[in-house]
Design a protein around this motif. Structure first.
Motif, PDB file in Angstrom:
ATOM      1  N   ARG A  59       0.845  -1.188   0.000  1.00  0.00           N
ATOM      2  CA  ARG A  59       0.000   0.000   0.000  1.00  0.00           C
ATOM      3  C   ARG A  59       0.887   1.247   0.000  1.00  0.00           C
ATOM      4  N   ALA A  60       0.607   2.163  -0.915  1.00  0.00           N
ATOM      5  CA  ALA A  60       1.392   3.398  -0.999  1.00  0.00           C
ATOM      6  C   ALA A  60       1.287   4.193   0.297  1.00  0.00           C
ATOM      7  N   SER A  61       2.418   4.712   0.762  1.00  0.00           N
ATOM      8  CA  SER A  61       2.429   5.560   1.961  1.00  0.00           C
ATOM      9  C   SER A  61       1.807   6.911   1.677  1.00  0.00           C
ATOM     10  N   SER A  62       1.932   7.369   0.433  1.00  0.00           N
ATOM     11  CA  SER A  62       1.272   8.603  -0.014  1.00  0.00           C
ATOM     12  C   SER A  62       1.174   8.563  -1.529  1.00  0.00           C
ATOM     13  N   GLY A  63       0.378   9.491  -2.073  1.00  0.00           N
ATOM     14  CA  GLY A  63       0.137   9.478  -3.502  1.00  0.00           C
ATOM     15  C   GLY A  63      -1.009   8.540  -3.849  1.00  0.00           C
ATOM     16  N   SER A  64      -1.201   8.302  -5.142  1.00  0.00           N
ATOM     17  CA  SER A  64      -2.322   7.469  -5.581  1.00  0.00           C
ATOM     18  C   SER A  64      -1.851   6.389  -6.543  1.00  0.00           C
ATOM     19  N   VAL A  65      -2.569   5.255  -6.502  1.00  0.00           N
ATOM     20  CA  VAL A  65      -2.341   4.141  -7.420  1.00  0.00           C
ATOM     21  C   VAL A  65      -3.710   3.725  -7.941  1.00  0.00           C
ATOM     22  N   ARG A  66      -3.903   3.838  -9.239  1.00  0.00           N
ATOM     23  CA  ARG A  66      -5.173   3.464  -9.846  1.00  0.00           C
ATOM     24  C   ARG A  66      -4.951   2.362 -10.872  1.00  0.00           C
ATOM     25  N   ALA A  67      -5.870   1.411 -10.906  1.00  0.00           N
ATOM     26  CA  ALA A  67      -5.826   0.327 -11.881  1.00  0.00           C
ATOM     27  C   ALA A  67      -7.220   0.161 -12.462  1.00  0.00           C
ATOM     28  N   LEU A  68      -7.313   0.229 -13.783  1.00  0.00           N
ATOM     29  CA  LEU A  68      -8.599   0.114 -14.467  1.00  0.00           C
ATOM     30  C   LEU A  68      -9.619   1.106 -13.903  1.00  0.00           C
ATOM     31  N   GLY A  69      -9.136   2.281 -13.551  1.00  0.00           N
ATOM     32  CA  GLY A  69      -9.999   3.334 -13.041  1.00  0.00           C
ATOM     33  C   GLY A  69     -10.342   3.226 -11.569  1.00  0.00           C
TER      34      GLY A  69
END
Length: 220
Positions: A59-69
């Protein structure tokens, strides 16, 4: 072209013995549908950690991770597991086959979890497609490293994921077997999968549509 993976300002900080350790620092990256992307860089540069962020396995500590929206950073563990089950396949460097299950059972389990019908029959077909029709009822300990990697690849691809993530898929293999695995991987891309590979192998990176180099947790 549709974006299937998007990271914006993604950072990963893990607790170490001497305090917090910055693994990934402000990663901005997009991957298009059907693209093959190679992640390269020296050991410790963050390649595998980036792959794990893409798969929601870290899990990202900060920022964003998007997959297929979908925003992976907002999902709980159950939600992430359901998302991966429906949309992602992961091939680990150390295979992670279940030792008490045969090759057919390892692949069938992935199909069953994804709710696919006729799992045993389809597992046999997938193993035949990677040249292992003679190993259906063998256990991982009875197979070579190359054969285990083929089982892992068949298991990851059997549910037909939109995204296939592979960590050093040829790293433990001899050159001939590695070439066979590369051919299989890019054959899957030709069948519509988006492919993201972590690799130290120049010949594998050269076959990708695009290569991203990491250094010290950043895109170089």
């Amino acid at each position: 072209m549709q974006t299937v993976l998007e990271l914006r300002g993604a950072e990963l900080v893990l607790d170490g013995n001497a305090g917090p350790v910055e693994i990934l620092r402000g990663i901005d990256l997009s991957v298009a549908r059907g693209e093959s992307l190679g992640l390269v860089g020296p050991s410790g540069s963050g390649k595998s950690s980036l792959l794990m962020l893409m798969g929601g396995l870290e899990r990202a500590s900060s920022g964003s991770v998007r997959a297929l929206g979908q925003d992976l950073t907002s999902m709980d563990e159950d939600g992430l597991a359901r998302f991966r089950r429906g949309h992602m396949g992961v091939v680990f460097q150390s295979f992670h086959l279940i030792p008490t299950m045969t090759a057919r059972e390892n692949v069938a389990l992935a199909l069953e979890l994804a709710g696919r019908p006729e799992a045993a029959r389809r597992a046999a077909e997938e193993l035949e497609a990677v040249g292992l029709s003679h190993r259906l009822d063998h256990y991982p300990r009875q197979m070579s490293g190359g054969e285990q990697q083929r089982v892992a690849l068949a298991r990851a691809w059997a549910p037909r994921p939109d995204i296939l993530l592979a960590d050093e898929p040829t790293g433990n293999l001899d050159s001939a077997t590695g070439e066979a695995i590369m051919t299989l991987l890019f054959g899957l891309r030709d069948r519509g999968a988006t492919l993201v590979l972590v690799t130290h192998a120049p010949e594998l990176a050269e076959r990708c549509d695009r290569v991203v180099r990491l250094a010290d947790g950043r895109i170089a």
